[in-house]
Design a protein around this motif. Structure first.
Motif, PDB file in Angstrom:
ATOM      1  N   GLN A 159       3.315   5.628  -7.400  1.00 40.49           N
ATOM      2  CA  GLN A 159       3.596   5.534  -5.974  1.00 40.49           C
ATOM      3  C   GLN A 159       2.561   6.306  -5.166  1.00 40.49           C
ATOM      4  O   GLN A 159       2.099   5.847  -4.118  1.00 40.49           O
ATOM      5  CB  GLN A 159       5.000   6.063  -5.690  1.00 40.49           C
ATOM      6  CG  GLN A 159       5.394   5.960  -4.216  1.00 40.49           C
ATOM      7  CD  GLN A 159       6.819   6.433  -3.964  1.00 40.49           C
ATOM      8  OE1 GLN A 159       7.540   6.823  -4.896  1.00 40.49           O
ATOM      9  NE2 GLN A 159       7.235   6.393  -2.709  1.00 40.49           N
ATOM     10  N   ALA A 160       2.172   7.486  -5.674  1.00 47.02           N
ATOM     11  CA  ALA A 160       1.161   8.278  -4.981  1.00 47.02           C
ATOM     12  C   ALA A 160      -0.182   7.554  -4.963  1.00 47.02           C
ATOM     13  O   ALA A 160      -0.921   7.585  -3.969  1.00 47.02           O
ATOM     14  CB  ALA A 160       1.020   9.637  -5.650  1.00 47.02           C
ATOM     15  N   GLN A 161      -0.507   6.886  -6.078  1.00 45.81           N
ATOM     16  CA  GLN A 161      -1.759   6.134  -6.131  1.00 45.81           C
ATOM     17  C   GLN A 161      -1.740   4.951  -5.135  1.00 45.81           C
ATOM     18  O   GLN A 161      -2.760   4.626  -4.518  1.00 45.81           O
ATOM     19  CB  GLN A 161      -1.998   5.624  -7.550  1.00 45.81           C
ATOM     20  CG  GLN A 161      -2.323   6.753  -8.540  1.00 45.81           C
ATOM     21  CD  GLN A 161      -2.385   6.261  -9.978  1.00 45.81           C
ATOM     22  OE1 GLN A 161      -1.857   5.194 -10.313  1.00 45.81           O
ATOM     23  NE2 GLN A 161      -3.000   7.062 -10.847  1.00 45.81           N
ATOM     24  N   ALA A 162      -0.576   4.329  -4.997  1.00 44.47           N
ATOM     25  CA  ALA A 162      -0.450   3.241  -4.041  1.00 44.47           C
ATOM     26  C   ALA A 162      -0.615   3.739  -2.611  1.00 44.47           C
ATOM     27  O   ALA A 162      -1.226   3.071  -1.760  1.00 44.47           O
ATOM     28  CB  ALA A 162       0.890   2.540  -4.203  1.00 44.47           C
ATOM     29  N   GLU A 163      -0.074   4.920  -2.348  1.00 45.08           N
ATOM     30  CA  GLU A 163      -0.235   5.484  -1.009  1.00 45.08           C
ATOM     31  C   GLU A 163      -1.691   5.818  -0.721  1.00 45.08           C
ATOM     32  O   GLU A 163      -2.163   5.671   0.423  1.00 45.08           O
ATOM     33  CB  GLU A 163       0.635   6.738  -0.883  1.00 45.08           C
ATOM     34  CG  GLU A 163       2.128   6.423  -0.853  1.00 45.08           C
ATOM     35  CD  GLU A 163       2.982   7.689  -0.834  1.00 45.08           C
ATOM     36  OE1 GLU A 163       2.391   8.785  -0.971  1.00 45.08           O
ATOM     37  OE2 GLU A 163       4.211   7.571  -0.688  1.00 45.08           O
ATOM     38  N   VAL A 164      -2.433   6.228  -1.738  1.00 43.48           N
ATOM     39  CA  VAL A 164      -3.865   6.474  -1.562  1.00 43.48           C
ATOM     40  C   VAL A 164      -4.590   5.170  -1.204  1.00 43.48           C
ATOM     41  O   VAL A 164      -5.437   5.123  -0.302  1.00 43.48           O
ATOM     42  CB  VAL A 164      -4.467   7.094  -2.829  1.00 43.48           C
ATOM     43  CG1 VAL A 164      -5.997   7.116  -2.742  1.00 43.48           C
ATOM     44  CG2 VAL A 164      -3.933   8.507  -3.024  1.00 43.48           C
ATOM     45  N   ALA A 165      -4.235   4.085  -1.933  1.00 46.11           N
ATOM     46  CA  ALA A 165      -4.869   2.798  -1.645  1.00 46.11           C
ATOM     47  C   ALA A 165      -4.545   2.327  -0.220  1.00 46.11           C
ATOM     48  O   ALA A 165      -5.422   1.812   0.490  1.00 46.11           O
ATOM     49  CB  ALA A 165      -4.415   1.752  -2.659  1.00 46.11           C
ATOM     50  N   ALA A 166      -3.280   2.531   0.203  1.00 44.04           N
ATOM     51  CA  ALA A 166      -2.900   2.133   1.563  1.00 44.04           C
ATOM     52  C   ALA A 166      -3.636   2.975   2.592  1.00 44.04           C
ATOM     53  O   ALA A 166      -4.075   2.463   3.637  1.00 44.04           O
ATOM     54  CB  ALA A 166      -1.396   2.264   1.744  1.00 44.04           C
ATOM     55  N   ALA A 167      -3.800   4.240   2.319  1.00 47.23           N
ATOM     56  CA  ALA A 167      -4.511   5.120   3.245  1.00 47.23           C
ATOM     57  C   ALA A 167      -5.987   4.738   3.340  1.00 47.23           C
ATOM     58  O   ALA A 167      -6.585   4.784   4.423  1.00 47.23           O
ATOM     59  CB  ALA A 167      -4.362   6.572   2.807  1.00 47.23           C
ATOM     60  N   LYS A 168      -6.571   4.323   2.206  1.00 49.32           N
ATOM     61  CA  LYS A 168      -7.965   3.883   2.240  1.00 49.32           C
ATOM     62  C   LYS A 168      -8.114   2.610   3.084  1.00 49.32           C
ATOM     63  O   LYS A 168      -9.067   2.467   3.857  1.00 49.32           O
ATOM     64  CB  LYS A 168      -8.463   3.624   0.823  1.00 49.32           C
ATOM     65  CG  LYS A 168      -8.728   4.892   0.019  1.00 49.32           C
ATOM     66  CD  LYS A 168      -9.262   4.540  -1.363  1.00 49.32           C
ATOM     67  CE  LYS A 168      -9.589   5.815  -2.146  1.00 49.32           C
ATOM     68  NZ  LYS A 168     -10.095   5.514  -3.507  1.00 49.32           N
ATOM     69  N   ALA A 169      -7.155   1.691   2.930  1.00 43.70           N
ATOM     70  CA  ALA A 169      -7.199   0.468   3.720  1.00 43.70           C
ATOM     71  C   ALA A 169      -7.057   0.767   5.207  1.00 43.70           C
ATOM     72  O   ALA A 169      -7.743   0.166   6.050  1.00 43.70           O
ATOM     73  CB  ALA A 169      -6.110  -0.488   3.267  1.00 43.70           C
ATOM     74  N   ALA A 170      -6.160   1.702   5.540  1.00 41.69           N
ATOM     75  CA  ALA A 170      -5.985   2.070   6.947  1.00 41.69           C
ATOM     76  C   ALA A 170      -7.250   2.707   7.501  1.00 41.69           C
ATOM     77  O   ALA A 170      -7.637   2.463   8.657  1.00 41.69           O
ATOM     78  CB  ALA A 170      -4.802   3.012   7.090  1.00 41.69           C
TER      79      ALA A 170
END
Length: 399
Positions: A159-170
């Motif tokens: 889940q933390a890794q997914a949040e990193v990916a979402a933050a990179k996209a943002a």
């Protein structure tokens, strides 16, 4: 009384006889001289003729067309904001990637910084989750922690890794929006008028373009041709009668609006794949170099496509050819008996000041080029060759 009347009667008879003789004499003179033209034959009208000859004539197809930009790009904002700068001169040449407008970037810079901080926070949380997941993975092997606890930490890491990916996209989205505050030219070319000035509010993907950039070197010329003529042209290319370049390209010459010929020769680039149902025509596109900027978008031009040469063609001046009520081409021929004959002819095209005749005339025949209004089919004429000295008038005889 009787003897006195005889001399009077004889005098009256003599006077009457003299009057009859004088009348007969004057009548004879009138019949000999008469009124001018009375009883005299009509004189055949004089016309100017040209003896036609056959020879090699270049065949050319002439098509109307208009110039079109090679590339065209309309500038529209992709973010909303206040325009702060117009960084170009209207009508100037611009390069691809050159900044043309600037939009107030303060809110987008703030959004970018916020997205960057959110990514840093997500990466820190992911680091903690990774360490905890690695520790539980080792402890579960010795039954130090339960399998449920280990599964929870592994799920938390993902889940933390997914949040990193979402933050990179943002962050990428914020960076793109920030970059869109500088409107750049997508192509090199000439830019037109600006529709807005600094201080105007522009919106993302608005209908109105801020400005238009057009690449004019090279430039296209869109030509209109009937589908029947297009089929004939393809047949002549296949038969080798139409000139083509080394790569099968058809050369094209342009005639400008003022009648002058464009100095650079172009090439036929493509033909439309669909026939216009309303007009029965197709669009051909020719490509021309335009380094000097002579050709501007929207100019009306005429294109000439060479089709080789015809060896047995006859050139007839425009003024010598007329049309009948059905539109058929006619020329007036003076035959061997110096009589006028209306001759139907087949016209292939116009070439300069002449018509190219491919049928109906033979070399050596004489056609009327001047005095057509006086010529009637079947009537005799006095034919004088064009360019010859007029015959001298006969000298008047002394009376």
């Amino acid at each position: 009384m009787k003897t006195s009347s005889q001399p009077l009667f004889r005098s009256a008879a003599a006077v009457a006889l003299s009057a009859l003789v004088l009348a007969a004499c004057s009548g004879g003179k009138e019949q000999q001289g008469g009124a001018p033209g009375a009883g005299a034959p009509l004189q055949a009208p004089a016309v100017t003729v040209m003896t036609v000859a056959s020879g090699s004539v270049p065949m050319v197809t002439e098509l109307p067309g208009r110039t079109t930009p090679y590339l065209i790009a309309e500038l529209r904002p992709q973010v909303t904001g206040i325009l702060t700068q117009r960084a170009f001169d209207e009508g100037s040449e611009v390069k691809a990637g050159q900044v043309l407008y600037r939009i107030d970037d303060a809110p987008y810079q703030a959004a970018h910084d916020s997205a960057k901080a959110a990514l840093a926070r997500a990466e820190a949380n992911a680091q903690v989750a990774r360490i905890k997941a690695e520790r539980h993975a080792g402890l579960v092997k010795i039954d130090a922690v339960s399998k449920q606890a280990n599964d929870d930490t592994q799920a938390a890491l993902k889940q933390a890794q997914a949040e990193v990916a979402a933050a990179k996209a943002a962050l990428d989205k914020a960076r793109i929006d920030l970059d869109y505050t500088r409107l750049k030219s997508p192509i090199s070319g000439r830019i037109g008028r600006s529709a807005v000035t600094p201080g105007a509010l522009v919106t993302a993907n608005q209908t109105q373009a801020l400005a238009t950039v057009q690449q004019l070197d090279p430039i296209y010329v869109d030509l209109t041709q009937s589908s029947a003529d297009m089929l004939r042209m393809r047949a002549e290319i296949a038969a080798g009668r139409m000139q083509t370049g080394a790569k099968g390209e058809v050369p094209v010459k342009l005639i400008l609006e003022d009648g002058s010929e464009y100095a650079v020769e172009g090439r036929l680039a493509l033909s439309e794949v669909t026939v216009d149902e309303g007009t029965g025509s197709v669009t051909l596109r020719a490509k021309f170099s335009n380094a000097d900027g002579v050709l501007l978008p929207g100019m009306y031009v005429r294109a000439r496509l060479p089709q080789g040469t015809r060896s047995d063609a006859i050139l007839v001046p425009h003024k010598a050819l007329s049309r009948d009520p059905l539109g058929n081409a006619l020329v007036m021929v003076v035959n061997a008996e110096s009589k006028v004959e209306a001759r139907p002819v087949k016209v292939a095209q116009s070439l300069g000041s002449d018509w190219v005749v491919t049928g109906g005339l033979a070399a050596g025949e004489r056609i009327i080029v001047e005095g057509l209004q006086k010529a009637r089919p079947g009537a005799p004429v006095q034919a004088q060759e064009a360019g010859a000295q007029p015959a001298a008038a006969p000298a008047a005889t002394a009376s």
